[in-house]
Structure formats: C-alpha cells, structure tokens
Design an enzyme around this catalytic site. Structure first.
Site, short mmCIF file in Angstrom:
data_model
loop_
_atom_site.label_atom_id
_atom_site.label_comp_id
_atom_site.label_asym_id
_atom_site.label_seq_id
_atom_site.Cartn_x
_atom_site.Cartn_y
_atom_site.Cartn_z
N ASN A 286 31.71 47.77 36.83
CA ASN A 286 30.45 48.22 37.44
C ASN A 286 30.62 49.09 38.68
O ASN A 286 29.74 49.88 38.99
CB ASN A 286 29.53 47.02 37.72
N GLU B 36 36.10 36.33 41.96
CA GLU B 36 34.77 36.78 42.38
C GLU B 36 33.97 37.02 41.11
O GLU B 36 34.17 38.03 40.43
CB GLU B 36 34.87 38.08 43.21
N CYS C 94 26.98 42.67 41.04
CA CYS C 94 27.02 41.21 40.98
C CYS C 94 25.91 40.63 41.83
O CYS C 94 25.36 39.58 41.54
CB CYS C 94 28.38 40.70 41.43
P1 NAD Z 1 34.28 41.11 32.42
O1 NAD Z 1 34.47 39.72 32.90
O2 NAD Z 1 33.86 41.35 31.03
O3 NAD Z 1 35.66 41.95 32.62
C1 NAD Z 1 36.29 41.99 33.86
C2 NAD Z 1 37.76 42.35 33.67
O4 NAD Z 1 38.41 41.28 33.00
C3 NAD Z 1 38.00 43.60 32.86
O5 NAD Z 1 39.02 44.36 33.48
C4 NAD Z 1 38.48 43.05 31.53
O6 NAD Z 1 39.33 43.91 30.82
C5 NAD Z 1 39.27 41.85 32.00
N1 NAD Z 1 39.55 40.85 30.95
C6 NAD Z 1 39.07 40.78 29.69
N2 NAD Z 1 39.63 39.73 29.04
C7 NAD Z 1 40.48 39.14 29.92
C8 NAD Z 1 41.33 38.01 29.84
N3 NAD Z 1 41.44 37.26 28.75
N4 NAD Z 1 42.06 37.68 30.92
C9 NAD Z 1 41.97 38.40 32.05
N5 NAD Z 1 41.16 39.48 32.18
C10 NAD Z 1 40.42 39.85 31.12
O7 NAD Z 1 33.27 41.77 33.47
P2 NAD Z 1 32.57 43.18 33.38
O8 NAD Z 1 31.58 43.14 32.28
O9 NAD Z 1 33.56 44.26 33.45
O10 NAD Z 1 31.81 43.16 34.81
C11 NAD Z 1 30.59 42.55 35.00
C12 NAD Z 1 30.74 41.17 35.59
O11 NAD Z 1 31.46 41.24 36.81
C13 NAD Z 1 29.38 40.60 35.96
O12 NAD Z 1 29.36 39.25 35.60
C14 NAD Z 1 29.33 40.76 37.47
O13 NAD Z 1 28.46 39.88 38.12
C15 NAD Z 1 30.76 40.52 37.82
N6 NAD Z 1 31.05 41.04 39.15
C16 NAD Z 1 31.27 40.15 40.17
C17 NAD Z 1 31.47 40.63 41.47
C18 NAD Z 1 31.71 39.70 42.63
O14 NAD Z 1 32.19 40.18 43.66
N7 NAD Z 1 31.42 38.43 42.53
C19 NAD Z 1 31.44 41.99 41.70
C20 NAD Z 1 31.22 42.86 40.63
C21 NAD Z 1 31.03 42.37 39.36
#
Ligand code: NAD
Length: 477
Positions: free
Chosen positions: A154, A250, A284
């Site tokens: 994002n 996070e 997020c």
């Molecule tokens: P996601 O969880 O689908 O993916 C995040 C990352 O994890 C990607 O790089 C993905 O390739 C990787 N991933 C996929 N499978 C994995 C595995 N088995 N092991 C380790 N990593 C793996 O998230 P997204 O759709 O890219 O982003 C949106 C989410 O992120 C939302 O839930 C949002 O709230 C959250 N987010 C949280 C914060 C925060 O600071 N708390 C900030 C931004 C986004």
C-alpha cells in the site's frame, strides 16, 4: 494517455544485479498495461543475500550514516516526480497521494539521519542503596546480524523507508522482500541508497513468489530478526514460523473515527472522508468505521455524503484526481460484495458503489450494523461505513472495541471527560483527538495491539531500538 517505459528489473544482492528468466509482471491497476517485470528469486538467491549481509560488518561512523541518510532524503526530493509516477503506475493511487508519499519518505530519511547522531546510552550510579558499590553501569547498543524485512503493497516507498532507514541509522544489514504487487519502487530506492553512498552489502532487495522464498526469509540461519508490515493472517503465520527470532509485526487495522454529540460536525465530516479515502482507503490506519452518536447522526451523514461526492475519483495520473484505483480488480470486487451484503442486511447506500475494473469510488453507507463484515473485517479500500451508536460513551467504546483489531483511532469531541475516558478505554495503540487515526510523525512510536500487532512499536526511534542489542558494562568509578 500515459506512456509507460516498461522496466525489466533485476534483484539487488549486495548491490549486484542478479537476473533470471522466471518473471513476475507488474501491471498498472487503472488500465492493466505492463509497468515492469521483476525476477522470481530462487532459494539460492535468498541464501546468498542473507549470507553476504551477515558476513559484512558495517564500519560507518554516526556522521557517515547521517550523511548517507540526508543525501537519500535529498535524492528523493530531487526525483520526486519520477518516483511518484512509478508509485502511481504500480499501485494505482493518485498522483496527489504518490507525491505525498515521497514527502513522507523524505521525512523518514531526514529524521533517521538526525536521530542517528544521538547516542541514547544511559549511566546508572550503583551507590544508591545500602548494598551499593562505587561503580557505574553504562549501556551501549550494537547492531544485529542480518535483518529480514517484508513489506506490503500500500505504500511501496514509505513502508520500505520505515524498514531501511532505521536499519542504516543503526549500522545494520537488511534483506528486503517488497510486495510482489509493487516491487519496482523498492528497487529504485535501493539504487538511490547506493548512489547516496550506502555500502551495498548493507541493503539487498529480493523479489519473488512468497510461497517459494518467504519461509527461507523467516528462518534463515544468518538473520536475527524479522520486521514485517502486512495483513494479520500472514503476520500470525510469521509469528509461528520465525521461531526464536526477534519479531516486529505491524499488522492490519480497523480504525474508528468517533463523533460525539458536541463535535463540530463539519470538521468531523472532513476528517472522516479524508481519513477513509486518502491513498484509496488503503492505509492500515485509514478510517474504516465511523461511530457517530444517534443525536447528531442525521446531519453528520448529510455532511459526509456531500464531502464524499466532492472527491474526484478517476485517472490516477491526472493531476485533478483526488483518488485513483485500489490495488486490483479483485480487491475492488471484494469491497463491492461486502457493501452489497451490508445493504442487503439493512444499511442505506448514500453515495458511490460504482466500480470499473480496479476503480471503486468513495462509497458512503449509513446505518451499518457493527457485526456487518464490511466493518468487522478490515475493508482495505475507500468505503465510508457509518455506524449509529447510542448516546452513551460506554456503548460507543464497547462497539469500538468489538473487532479483533487494535491499531489506532480518531476522536471528535472537545469534552475533556470523554477524551480522558477514550484514552483509557479504547483498546488501540493510538488515540488521536481531532485528527484521523493515521496522524503521526515519522519518528513517533506507532503500532497496534490485539490482532494489529504485539505492542512493539515502529516509527524511526522505536525501530532503532528494536534493531539493536542493548549491552551493559560496569566500571569501578
Ligand atoms: P499481505 O499480508 O498480503 O502481504 C504483505 C507481505 O507479506 C507481502 O510482501 C507478501 O508478499 C508477503 N507474504 C506473503 N506470503 C507470505 C508468507 N507466507 N510469509 C511471509 N511473507 C509473506 O498484505 P498486503 O495486502 O500487501 O498489505 C495490506 C495489509 O497490510 C493490510 O492488512 C494493512 O492494514 C497492513 N498494513 C499494516 C501497517 C501497519 O503499520 N500496521 C501498515 C501498512 C499496511
């Protein structure tokens, strides 16, 4: 019509460009055109990156790190338009949003550059109890071995900035895997860091299929820590898989904006709509639920609807668009389905709910039940769901706390009794009075509790603490 110079990228392993034939395509969410391709790294690539990172012992002085971080901040501003174009092309967010993202990343590097000049060592005199001795205990910090970082789609630049800038500030070596949906900006940032003078061993970027490479990232014998930003389900998978490694998780949010009866409704409605739609609602800490007390709800809903109507949603590259697309059509369809379900269960559609491919315009729904999926789960898009609450702060707090998430919150009231009760009663990492839940500065502590995280914070200063081992030593004195 936007002309796209398609980028065929390579991995960056300690600065080395490593390529292979197996590719991931990155497409512009607005038109489906190809923006670039990145390699699918092999397990050997991942191992090589971690091995090199763990073997390298950074020797940068605080001043060296300061200079590299400041130069990077300046390079980001110098290339702001190009970087913002790339973010918009790979993520579909509007140019207004992607330009803003570059300025946020500037702040991250600028503040990291300043904070690394300050030594937070502490001194404890020991002659302070009857058992005391004439000694002093001192603290000092040391970097870890390699740090693994995984980021979401994002904020293709700023999420990466929040991982790598504190890593450089603390003389660490990091291996990053950006989201496969938006990997191009991270590679561009790596090149700017090398150009700013970062020893390439201190930052590698691996792209690829998470199913193939993530377990290696989580369990590498060469790394001491995983820092992850992303959704709850993957966060919990990491928590279980990366056993006996330091973890900074996070995760997702479902943040409320709460509007009490004394609030200036015009101001509250502006916060509600901005908070729910900036970055196409994909933050997020976006406003994902609006909790308004019944006595002012009718007027408030009118104001929110008017303001949502005024948002220009369309071509992300157009300077006039306030909002572009969400990340892909699949995500947009999910929001559409959740809103349909809420309407079928009695919610009232006030505005929006049109979709064209990945373009889903701001959508206001009123009288949403707190248990509707659209507000119980994280809806990571520009939906503005209004939940009408009883005129009773305890009921409002109960509804606010009724989801599994606990990231942040915004509160619209001037009543000090309410404010103190919200700060005490909301189960979240942050309470912002008269601001959106996402309000922060890049160095203030940031992070959630419950399903949103383990309570360990990010933000440059906190991240710098997590990225180091604190050692104490004592001397006779
Ligand atoms: P996601 O969880 O689908 O993916 C995040 C990352 O994890 C990607 O790089 C993905 O390739 C990787 N991933 C996929 N499978 C994995 C595995 N088995 N092991 C380790 N990593 C793996 O998230 P997204 O759709 O890219 O982003 C949106 C989410 O992120 C939302 O839930 C949002 O709230 C959250 N987010 C949280 C914060 C925060 O600071 N708390 C900030 C931004 C986004």
């Amino acid at each position: 019509m936007t002309t796209i110079n398609v980028r065929h990228e390579t991995l960056r392993i300690a600065g080395r460009r490593v390529d292979n034939q197996r590719r991931i395509e990155v497409r512009y969410p607005f038109t489906g055109e190809l923006v670039g391709t990145v390699p699918k790294a092999t397990l050997d690539d991942v191992r090589a990156a971690f091995r090199t990172a763990a073997a390298y012992q950074p020797t940068l002085t605080r001043y060296d790190r300061h200079r590299i971080l400041q130069r990077t901040a300046e390079l980001l501003l110098a290339h702001q338009e190009d970087i913002s174009d790339l973010i918009t092309l790979e993520a579909g967010i509007s140019k207004k949003d992607s330009r803003y993202e570059v300025t946020r990343a500037y702040d991250v590097f600028m503040l990291s550059g300043l904070l690394c000049l300050q030594d937070d060592a502490e001194v404890f005199s020991c002659d302070i109890t009857p058992n005391g001795q004439k000694r002093k205990i001192y603290t000092t910090r040391a970097p870890l071995r390699a740090i693994a970082a995984i980021t979401p789609f994002n904020h293709p630049l700023n999420q990466v900035a929040h991982k790598i800038a504190p890593s450089i500030a603390t003389n660490n070596c990091m291996v990053l895997k950006p989201s496969e949906k938006t990997p191009l900006t991270a590679l561009l940032l790596a090149d700017l860091l090398y150009e700013a003078g970062l020893p390439p061993e201190m930052f590698s970027v691996i792209t690829g299929d998470p199913a193939e490479i993530c377990d290696e990232m989580l369990t590498s014998e060469y790394s001491d820590m995983i820092t992850f930003t992303g959704g709850v389900s993957i966060g919990k998978y990491i928590a279980a898989k990366a056993a006996y490694k330091r973890q900074l998780l996070e995760l997702g949010g479902n943040d409320p904006l709460i509007v009490m009866e004394d609030a200036d409704l015009e101001r509250a409605a502006t916060l509600a709509v901005n908070g729910a739609t900036k970055n196409s609602g994909q933050r997020c800490t976006a406003v994902k639920r609006i909790l308004v007390v019944e006595s002012v709800a009718d007027r408030f809903v009118e104001l929110v609807t008017d303001k949502a109507r005024a948002i220009r949603c369309g071509d992300p590259m157009s300077p006039d668009s306030d909002m572009g697309t969400v990340i892909d059509e699949e995500a947009a369809r999910l929001f559409q389905r959740r809103v349909d379900d809420a309407i079928a269960a009695g919610a009232e559609l006030k505005h929006g709910h049109q979709r064209e491919g990945a373009l889903y315009c701001p959508t206001v729904i009123d009288r949403v039940a707190p248990e509707a999926e659209v507000v119980l789960q994280e809806t990571f898009g520009p939906v503005i769901p209004i939940i009408r609450c009883p005129n009773d702060i305890e009921a409002v707090i109960r509804i606010s706390n009724s989801t599994a998430y606990g990231l942040s919150s915004g509160v619209c009231t001037d009543n000090l009794k309410y404010i103190t009760r919200f700060i005490e009663g909301l189960e979240v990492g942050t309470v912002n009075v008269w601001e959106v839940p996402g309000y922060r500065i890049e160095m203030s502590p940031f992070g959630g509790i419950k399903d949103s995280g383990l309570g360990y914070k990010e933000g440059v200063l906190e991240a710098m603490k997590h990225y180091t081992n604190l050692k104490t030593y004592s001397l006779p004195w």
